[in-house]
Every structure is written in C-alpha cells, then in structure tokens.
Write an enzyme that holds these catalytic residues in place. Structure first.
Site, PDB file in Angstrom:
ATOM      1  CG  HIS A   1      -1.596  -1.324   1.271  1.00 32.56           C
ATOM      2  ND1 HIS A   1      -2.935  -1.369   0.770  1.00 32.56           N
ATOM      3  CD2 HIS A   1      -1.667  -2.442   2.143  1.00 32.56           C
ATOM      4  CE1 HIS A   1      -3.532  -2.657   1.009  1.00 32.56           C
ATOM      5  NE2 HIS A   1      -2.695  -3.182   1.933  1.00 32.56           N
TER       6      HIS A   1
HETATM    7  O1  RIB Z   1      -4.993  -0.204   4.860  1.00 29.39           O
HETATM    8  C1  RIB Z   1      -3.622  -0.241   4.691  1.00 29.39           C
HETATM    9  C2  RIB Z   1      -2.826   0.848   5.389  1.00 29.39           C
HETATM   10  O2  RIB Z   1      -3.154   0.486   6.816  1.00 29.39           O
HETATM   11  C3  RIB Z   1      -1.507   0.764   5.062  1.00 29.39           C
HETATM   12  O3  RIB Z   1      -0.921   2.175   5.455  1.00 29.39           O
HETATM   13  C4  RIB Z   1      -1.185  -0.154   6.391  1.00 29.39           C
HETATM   14  O4  RIB Z   1       0.640   0.318   6.745  1.00 29.39           O
HETATM   15  C5  RIB Z   1      -1.852   0.343   7.508  1.00 29.39           C
HETATM   16  O5  RIB Z   1      -1.186   1.471   7.960  1.00 29.39           O
END
Ligand code: RIB
Ligand code: CA
Length: 320
Positions: A249
C-alpha cells in the site's frame, strides 16, 4: 548536489505508522535524495501502538543510513475512539521479519503535531507536501491547533480509503481511515489539495514472488531487510485474497511524487462515514459524479504496477 537541483527538490514530511509497507515507502523516499527533501518523519499509532511505531521509524532511518533525520512521536490514540491495531498483519513489533537491533538514534524533542505546524509556518507557502501512510490523527490535530496552516500545504498525498474495492478491516472501511474516521473527515473537509491512494489502486501492486526475488538480488542489507519484512507481511493478505503476494500500500504515495505518470485517476468528492456502526470509516467516493458535491481529492484507481516495482527496486537498490 548542485544548488539548482537542491532547490528543485520536493520538501516532504512523512507521517507514518510503520508497518512493513510503510518501511517500503520510507526506504523508497530515502533512496530518492535528488527529488525529495525529507524534512522529518512524524509517527502515529496505527498498525501497532506508538511506542512501537516510533521505535520502528528510528530502526528504519538507521537501516537507511539516515540517523540524522528528525523523527517526532505524535498521537498515541485516535481523536475520539480507542486505538485499533493490526498485529495480525504486521506482527507484534509491527516490523516482524528481520532480526532488528535496538535503535541507537533518539527521537527529536517535541511533538509531531508541533513539528508539522512549525514547519508549514517556516517554509515558503505551497512548498511542503504531507505524505500520510497511517491514520490521519496527527494531521487532524495540526489542523485543529493551527487551521491557518491548511492553505500553506502544497499537497497531501495519502494512502487510505477505498471505494469499489471495499474495505480491508471491515467490509466497507480501509484500516487507516477506520482507525480514526473523525481525523480523516477533518482532513477531507479542510480544503488542502489531496491525492488519495485507496485500496482500489494499492490492491493492484502485489508483491509477486518474482518481484521479491528482484529485491533479494540487490544483495544489500536494506534490500535483504525489505525482503524479510515482505515475506512476513505478505503471508496474511496472500492467504486472504488467494493472490501471489500481497498489496504494498504505502509506497504508492512516494511513487506518486517521483513518477505521477504511473497513476490514473480523477478528481472526485470524497466524504467519510463517522456515524453508522455498520459502515463507520467508509470513504464515500463519488467516482461517477452523481452528486454536485465539491471535488476535494484526486482519487487514483489505476497504476502501472510493473513500472511501480521497477522504481521501488531501483530506489531501494540505492541504499547501502
Ligand atoms: O490499509 C492499509 C494501510 O493500513 C497501510 O498504510 C498499512 O501500513 C496500514 O497502516
Ligand atoms: Ca501505514
């Protein structure tokens, strides 16, 4: 670095809750000194409690050879709700995978929120980008403390939310927004320019085995640590989604700063559900423009995933 190039570097603050995918983003940023002038890291509770996320940020800075970078601890809980964490994904430490030493560098004195406010007031208006990789608590607190900083922000590039892809912590909510929906609501309503990296785009950047092997082939200590982090991090999502690898992500935020051409999206209205027990934390994205609500974000939906991983690997490859 010549003075001309130095002046062209983009000034950023990275707000983060490390997290293995935060680690990939931070390493990518440290591997891009010609383009990015990292003014500091601000840390927030999220994937794991603040005591661990701030430790993890220090470990990552040292891994990247940047014990000089200013790291500020911030909010240890959301604005109005108890903290929800994600050890089931990231492990007890939040950076499970490698054998980490104890961090040697200290935190910078002062609170993350004050650093954000003071930095935005000090730097030239419209020159600082906030890169948010976790819950938006620090950003919202800064806006509440000093609303006059909002027009000084160049851009907020955030990983968070989802629309057609749904949620990852509930059927409708993505983790960063779910942890602190009130903070996300404040940020989306504030009026600063926002670029949003929702699950709709981050679920298209999967840590395929072949991609992880290219990172391993770099052979450097930072790359080996990244591989060990990914091998731990990907197990949960790969099983959940039945995919080859897991969505990575947070580095989509940094990739956007370096190669915006890798992304496709459109300006939309985004609002956050903060009331319904069923859908709290949902980002309601008017992708088909069926309302006359103000467009408050550039919402990304597509990415050149091969180009993204080539960039990530090349930038991490610069760290020794
Ligand atoms: O949903 C994914 C996000 O939530 C990413 O930033 C992961 O590191 C968590 O913080
Ligand atoms: Ca994160």
């Amino acid at each position: 670095m010549n003075e001309l190039r130095k002046s062209e570097r983009r000034k950023i603050i990275i707000d983060t809750d490390p997290g293995q995918d935060d680690a990939a983003a931070i390493m990518m940023a440290f591997g891009s000194p010609d383009e990015l002038d990292i003014l500091g890291l601000t840390v927030v509770a999220g994937n794991v409690p603040l005591a661990m996320t701030e430790r993890n940020a220090r470990l990552l800075a040292e891994l990247c050879g940047r014990p000089d970078i200013a790291i500020y601890a911030g909010a240890d809980a959301p604005l109005k709700r108890p903290l929800v964490t994600a050890e089931h994904v990231h492990g007890k430490t939040g950076l499970d995978g490698p054998d980490w030493p104890e961090p040697q560098m200290q935190l910078a004195p002062g609170h993350a929120v004050d650093f954000i406010v003071e930095t935005l007031k000090r730097e030239a208006p419209g020159t600082v980008t906030l890169c948010t990789l976790g819950p938006l608590t620090n950003i919202a607190l800064a806006f509440q403390k000093a609303p006059e900083i909002v027009p000084l922000i160049r851009e907020i590039v955030m990983m968070g939310g989802g629309f057609f892809e749904g949620g990852n912590i509930t059927p409708t909510a993505e983790f960063n927004v779910f942890v602190d929906p009130e903070a996300a609501d404040i940020v989306f309503r504030a009026g600063a320019p926002i670029v949003m990296m929702p699950l709709d785009v981050t679920h298209k950047v999967l840590t395929h085995k072949a991609r992880v092997e290219k990172l391993r082939a770099l052979g450097t200590k930072p790359a080996q640590a990244m591989v060990a982090m990914l091998q731990f991090f990907e197990r949960f999502d790969a099983e959940k989604y039945g995919s080859d690898g897991a969505p990575l992500h947070d580095p989509t935020v940094i990739a956007y700063l370096l190669r915006p051409d890798l992304f496709k999206g459109r300006r939309c209205n985004v609002e956050v559900e903060v009331t319904s027990p069923l859908t709290v934390g949902m980002t309601v994205v008017d992708w088909w423009q069926v309302t006359d609500r103000k467009h408050n974000a550039l919402v990304m939906r597509d990415i050149d995933d091969d180009g993204f991983f080539a960039l990530l690997t090349e930038r991490i490859g610069r760290l020794q």
